[in-house]
Design an enzyme around this catalytic site. Structure first.
Site, PDB file in Angstrom:
ATOM      1  N   LYS C  80      36.049  22.756   1.306  1.00  0.00           N
ATOM      2  CA  LYS C  80      36.943  23.899   1.058  1.00  0.00           C
ATOM      3  C   LYS C  80      36.130  25.183   1.084  1.00  0.00           C
ATOM      4  O   LYS C  80      34.992  25.222   0.589  1.00  0.00           O
ATOM      5  CB  LYS C  80      37.602  23.703  -0.303  1.00  0.00           C
ATOM      6  N   SER C 155      45.844  24.698  -3.955  1.00  0.00           N
ATOM      7  CA  SER C 155      45.222  25.610  -3.021  1.00  0.00           C
ATOM      8  C   SER C 155      44.312  24.898  -2.003  1.00  0.00           C
ATOM      9  O   SER C 155      43.842  25.548  -1.078  1.00  0.00           O
ATOM     10  CB  SER C 155      44.394  26.652  -3.777  1.00  0.00           C
ATOM     11  N   SER C 179      45.160  21.943  -7.795  1.00  0.00           N
ATOM     12  CA  SER C 179      44.884  22.258  -6.394  1.00  0.00           C
ATOM     13  C   SER C 179      44.243  21.179  -5.550  1.00  0.00           C
ATOM     14  O   SER C 179      44.093  21.374  -4.346  1.00  0.00           O
ATOM     15  CB  SER C 179      44.024  23.528  -6.320  1.00  0.00           C
TER      16      SER C 179
END
Lengths: 99, 488, 481
Positions: C80, C155, C179
């Site tokens: 990420k 997210s 997330s």
């Protein structure tokens, strides 16, 4: 439960504290949205927390330290590598007039 | 003009840079005068994703200092973020301590020249990190150097217990001595290791009514002299403002002043926004500190005799003058040195003179502390003893000391080598005296006759005695013997 | 070699070790898959092609000469884009860091490199991890591979989509309020949020410092265990990463198939009404499967669970308002060209660089901490947080784990919830409490809804009990495949 309102004046003040330049339209929009969220958040007042300790850290840990031993720094070049404006030695910002 | 009395009220906020090797939360070195931005790493420049880790030595130094300031050491302390935006504060928050500082409720004693001790309260002492530096040269930009960002600072806040510019200066000086004694800070004012911000106001009584002037905080004071002067200046300025314009706390806000050293006056700094909202909240990246008895005991064992206590002891125990005691106790090494010399048996006054009149001169020349010039305490004690016994003159002692430092030899050896031993042997000296008197009957007659020639003749005879003794006669003893024979 | 992209981490690892395939081939297969699908999915912000091939070749060379290699040797993984990598820009999905190249690697990146994993790219995310749909990315929109008109969740939407679309067998995500778990649920993959303090946050760009944790997204439970073995453990640069004296690290792969003896599962009936019927059904069916395996199910109440969202949106935003103060156009990141004075540098750079949701949360957090409001909001929230943690502690006195949905719905349409921030916040109902309490949670796929969209089962466990969570999840995975 009383309606919690954060008015445009307060939004301006908060924006100033947060160093965010907002347009008038944004201020109005945030006033509505933040009010709605704060109104929701007010439900925390339904709970009696008189004898409850605030929980800032989840971990049952204390006294985490490091030894006082020097390690190599990054070096000026790398430090300034991502700087929007620099002169090879310092970060540059438009003149700060107050001290 | 109505009858007016006033009292000056001053509290000090002091920032002390701790003498650790590394910064508070990262391992960058703390070297003074490094190239800009060369003592910086991702942590102290607040890059995305970095985290602080507490420097153990910085913590222990601050506890040590707080103990010396008679503070209560908190068993449970935590860290807080203090938020404000400034280019020299890379994270735009400072990691500090807010509601649970590591120490509180102490005091420091100062001694005014009259000798009376005064106690100034210490409200709290806590740890925090320093910001970097903004430089405002010519041109349209300010320059930011983050070398200093993250340096460990001990913030000490006194109670508003000082009532004269002199007291403020005395406190500042005493605090410098204390932190130097402990070795927790170099406290070099030139290098910015100690920063003082007095908070000053007046309590004025006019016609039986009490008025308080607005508190002024003064920044940028980098010498003890400027601190004293700034406080004195503010005192007059606030008094004038009150008398002329009726300015009090009621109608005037707290101000921040800078000190203009050239013009020797305080200057109102550019209007700042109303009291900062620092939005303190617990620092989530750092865990709390729990002080236990064992750890506290270890730190306590590193306490030493404090400067004031030492000055008092030197004066009373060793019967030194206050001035001499202060000189010897000004730094720990010198006082320790002196103490050791006395413990080796030296007469305190003699040892004091050797250190202050001889040793310190040599030390200044060498750019060192007197304890470091190379004369061991044992040797200095011996030297003192030799002087006490009249084996050497005071002048000779100075010479010998210099030689001790440069050659490392013992004083007795040096005295012999350099022919500096003087005889106090009465029999030997009396023999010389008798010989001289026999050889110089006219001079003897002149002395005995009295009158104008007496002093000159006596001096002449003394000279002859010293000569006979090849310079190694204790003049005092020789003089006494001569007087005895001459019956004058 | 496109079937390599169907393989799990463990399978790729085994084949590479056995010499059946090379790491270069594995990496090549991933990039091929990416080239074929990325335009449609948009999972990545940047790809590390050269770096990855280079590393893969080095690993292959080591293996060839019989040199010792790491536990993830040659296995491709995506990361990420809020984890700092010194070989690739790290944007956090934000314009304010669009060109930021960190001079250092995050701790977990160092660990992956040490085990010879091959990082192939940085995945898309809601800006600064603030969001539940990846619609708040300042860079691009990621689509759900199951239905590209829908969100992948957030997210860590990019990581979840990349794994679901088989562009990589594993990806790292971060979880502050759900997330990892929620996008895992929306994309039909496994997602684990470790106990707070289990994995170092050094190099993870902070959002909610007391809530953030890095964790794996994978297609199998065993792969999650493999990645956890690599990334978990103490880091001296993170004061909140727990010492192995206090919480010893276990081998998460060991005994994975053994399950947990006499498993007792707690369920919280009062929370069910928040979920859609189809989600409820799927979760119920999963729990039935556990019963068939011999597990006992008890009903409990968690009276403060329902206050978690309110608590979170004070605590997380307060911390975020402070964590994001550093993005000021001075030392790195975007600086506005319109800045006339140094105040402008702050206010304009931040206004230009931050998206709307980020601004909203910064302002919310600043307000909650500001003078006069601190007690009413922040302090109050910290106290409720304590009550929420107590609920968990009490629950785990009676059970090994708690099971519930991950999200109230399956993946919603892009734009569907964009108008009302509060509505979006309320969809975090099931995941947020675990972050506040610091306990671990895993999402495992447990079915599909009528539209073919994945549903996840959430399993929550006591602090430092992710070993058991993985075992419990594995038990279900075995009977559900």
């Amino acid at each position: 439960m009383a309606q919690v309102k954060i008015d445009q004046g307060q939004v301006r003040q908060v924006a100033k504290l947060s160093r965010l330049e907002l347009s008038d339209a944004e201020i109005m929009q945030f006033s509505d949205q933040l009010s709605a969220v704060l109104d929701y958040v007010a439900k925390l007042n339904e709970l009696d927390t008189t004898n409850v300790e605030p929980l800032a850290h989840c971990l049952p840990v204390s006294n985490v330290f490091r030894e006082d031993k020097v390690r190599e720094s990054l070096g000026t070049e790398k430090v300034l590598a991502n700087a929007p404006q620099h002169d090879g030695q310092f970060f540059l910002v438009p003149k700060i007039l107050e001290e | 003009m109505s009858a007016l009395e006033y009292k000056l009220i001053v509290g000090l906020e002091i920032h002390v840079q701790l003498a650790t090797e590394t910064k508070m939360f990262c391992s960058c070195g703390l070297e003074f005068g490094a190239q800009p931005n060369s003592r910086v790493c991702p942590v102290c420049m607040g890059m995305p994703g970095v985290l602080p880790v507490m420097n153990k030595k910085a913590y222990e130094y601050s506890v040590l200092a707080a103990l010396a300031l008679n503070c209560n050491i908190t068993k449970h302390t935590k860290w807080d973020r203090k938020s404000y935006y400034y280019p020299d504060l890379p994270k735009n928050y400072q990691i500090s301590q807010y509601d649970l500082p590591m120490s509180s409720d102490g005091f420091i004693e100062i001694q005014a020249s009259e000798g009376a001790l005064k106690r100034v309260g210490i409200i709290r002492a806590h740890l925090e990190e320093d910001a970097g530096k903004n430089l405002h040269g010519a041109g349209e930009n300010s320059q930011v150097d983050l070398n200093r960002a993250g340096t460990p600072l001990l913030e000490i806040v006194t109670a508003p217990d000082m009532n004269s510019p002199e007291e403020v200066r005395l406190l500042a000086e005493e605090l410098q001595r204390i932190v130097r004694y402990l070795g927790v800070s170099e406290a070099d004012m030139q290098k910015g290791h100690m920063r003082f911000e007095p908070n000053i106001n007046l309590h004025i009584i006019r016609d039986g009514q009490l008025f308080k002037t607005a508190i002024a905080e003064v920044k940028n004071l980098n010498s003890f002299r400027s601190i004293e002067r700034a406080v004195a200046y503010e005192c007059s300025r606030q008094l004038d403002e009150f008398i002329e314009n009726g300015r009090t706390m009621q109608n005037t806000p707290k101000t921040t002043m800078g000190w203009d050293d050239e013009r020797q006056q305080t200057v109102l700094q550019r209007e700042k926004e109303a009291a900062h909202d620092y939005r303190y909240f617990p620092e989530p990246d750092l865990v709390p500190v729990e002080m236990n008895d064992e750890w506290l005991g270890q730190i306590k064992s590193r306490l030493c005799e404090m400067p004031l206590a030492r000055r008092i002891r030197f004066a009373s125990e060793y019967k030194l003058s206050e001035y001499d005691a202060a000189v010897l106790a000004n730094d720990r090494a010198t006082g320790d040195y002196f103490d050791t010399i006395v413990k080796f048996g030296a007469d305190p006054k003699r040892a004091c003179n050797l250190i202050t009149q001889v040793g310190m001169k040599l030390a200044n020349e060498a750019g060192k502390n007197v304890a470091q010039i190379g004369a061991t305490a044992k040797d200095v004690a011996q030297l003192a003893d030799m002087a006490d016994k009249g084996l050497i003159s005071a002048t000779a002692a100075a010479v010998i000391m210099g030689e001790m430092v440069s050659s490392g030899k013992e004083p007795m050896e040096i005295a012999r080598d350099k022919n500096l031993l003087q005889s106090s042997d009465q029999d030997a000296l009396m023999k010389f005296v008798d010989e001289v008197l026999a050889e110089n009957p006219q001079a003897v007659a002149d002395v005995k006759e009295g009158g104008k020639k007496k002093e000159k003749a006596r001096g002449f005879l003394m000279g002859k005695v010293i000569q006979k003794a090849k310079g190694q006669a204790n003049p005092k003893v020789a003089g006494e013997l001569l007087s005895k024979r001459l019956e004058v | 070699m496109s079937d390599i992209s169907n393989l799990s981490c463990l399978e790729i690892k085994a084949k590479i070790a056995a010499g059946e395939i090379t790491s270069e081939q594995a990496v090549g297969a991933m990039f091929k898959k990416i080239d074929e699908n990325e335009e449609r999915i948009g999972a990545f912000i940047s790809l590390c092609r050269d770096e990855a091939i280079d590393r893969a070749k080095k690993v292959d060379a080591k293996i060839k000469v019989g040199e010792r290699v790491g536990s993830m040797a040659g296995v491709p993984i995506a990361v990420k884009d809020n984890m700092c990598t010194d070989f690739a820009a790290t944007t956090c999905g934000s314009k304010i860091l669009a060109n930021f190249k960190p001079p250092y690697d995050a701790h977990v990146i160092e660990r992956l490199k040490a085990q010879d994993a091959i990082i192939i790219g940085k995945t898309n995310m809601d800006e600064f991890a603030m969001g539940s749909s990846t619609e708040n990315s300042g860079i691009k929109q990621t689509k759900n591979p199951w239905d590209t008109s829908r969100v992948p969740g957030g997210s860590s939407g990019g990581s979840a989509a990349a794994v679901a679309a088989k562009m990589c067998p594993a990806a790292l995500g971060s979880d502050t309020g759900g997330s990892i778990r929620q996008p895992a649920s929306f994309c039909g993959v496994v997602g684990l949020k470790p106990t707070y303090g289990r994995v170092s946050r050094y190099g993870l760009v902070a959002y909610g410092s007391s809530l953030d944790q890095i964790g794996p997204l994978t297609r199998t439970v065993a792969d999650a265990a493999l990645v956890m073995n690599v990334i978990a453990g103490e880091d001296l640069r993170d004061s909140t990463s727990v010492s192995e004296n206090i919480a010893p690290k276990t081998d998460y792969l060991a005994g994975l198939d053994e399950g947990v003896k006499d498993l007792t599962i707690a369920v919280v009936p009062e929370l069910n009404e928040g979920a859609s019927a189809q989600v409820r059904e799927a979760v119920k069916a999963a729990i039935e499967a556990y019963k068939k395996l011999g597990a006992k199910v008890i009903e409990i109440s968690m009276p403060h669970f329902g206050y978690a969202i309110a608590t979170y949106y004070v605590v997380a935003t307060a911390e975020a308002s402070s964590n994001l103060a550093r993005y000021d156009g001075v030392h790195y990141g975007h600086r506005s060209k319109e800045a006339q004075n140094y105040i402008d540098v702050y206010t304009k750079s931040r206004a230009e660089g931050f998206g709307e949701e980020v601004k909203r949360r910064i302002m919310l957090g600043t307000y909650a901490l500001s003078s006069g409001y601190y007690d009413a909001y922040y302090l109050k929230a910290l106290k409720v947080r304590n009550l929420i943690r107590r609920d968990f502690t009490q629950a785990f006195e009676k059970s090994h784990c708690i099971m519930m949905p991950v999200a109230p719905t399956t993946a919603f349409k892009i734009g569907e919830k964009a108008a009302d921030p509060l509505e979006m916040y309320l969809s975090d109902i099931y995941t947020i409490a675990a972050n506040l309490a610091g306990v671990p949670g895993i999402s495992v796929p447990c079915g599909f809804d009528g539209a073919g969209l994945p549903i996840g089962l959430q399993i929550l466990g006591p602090a430092f009990g992710e070993g058991n969570l993985l075992k419990i999840a594995r038990s279900y995975e075995k009977v559900n495949s």
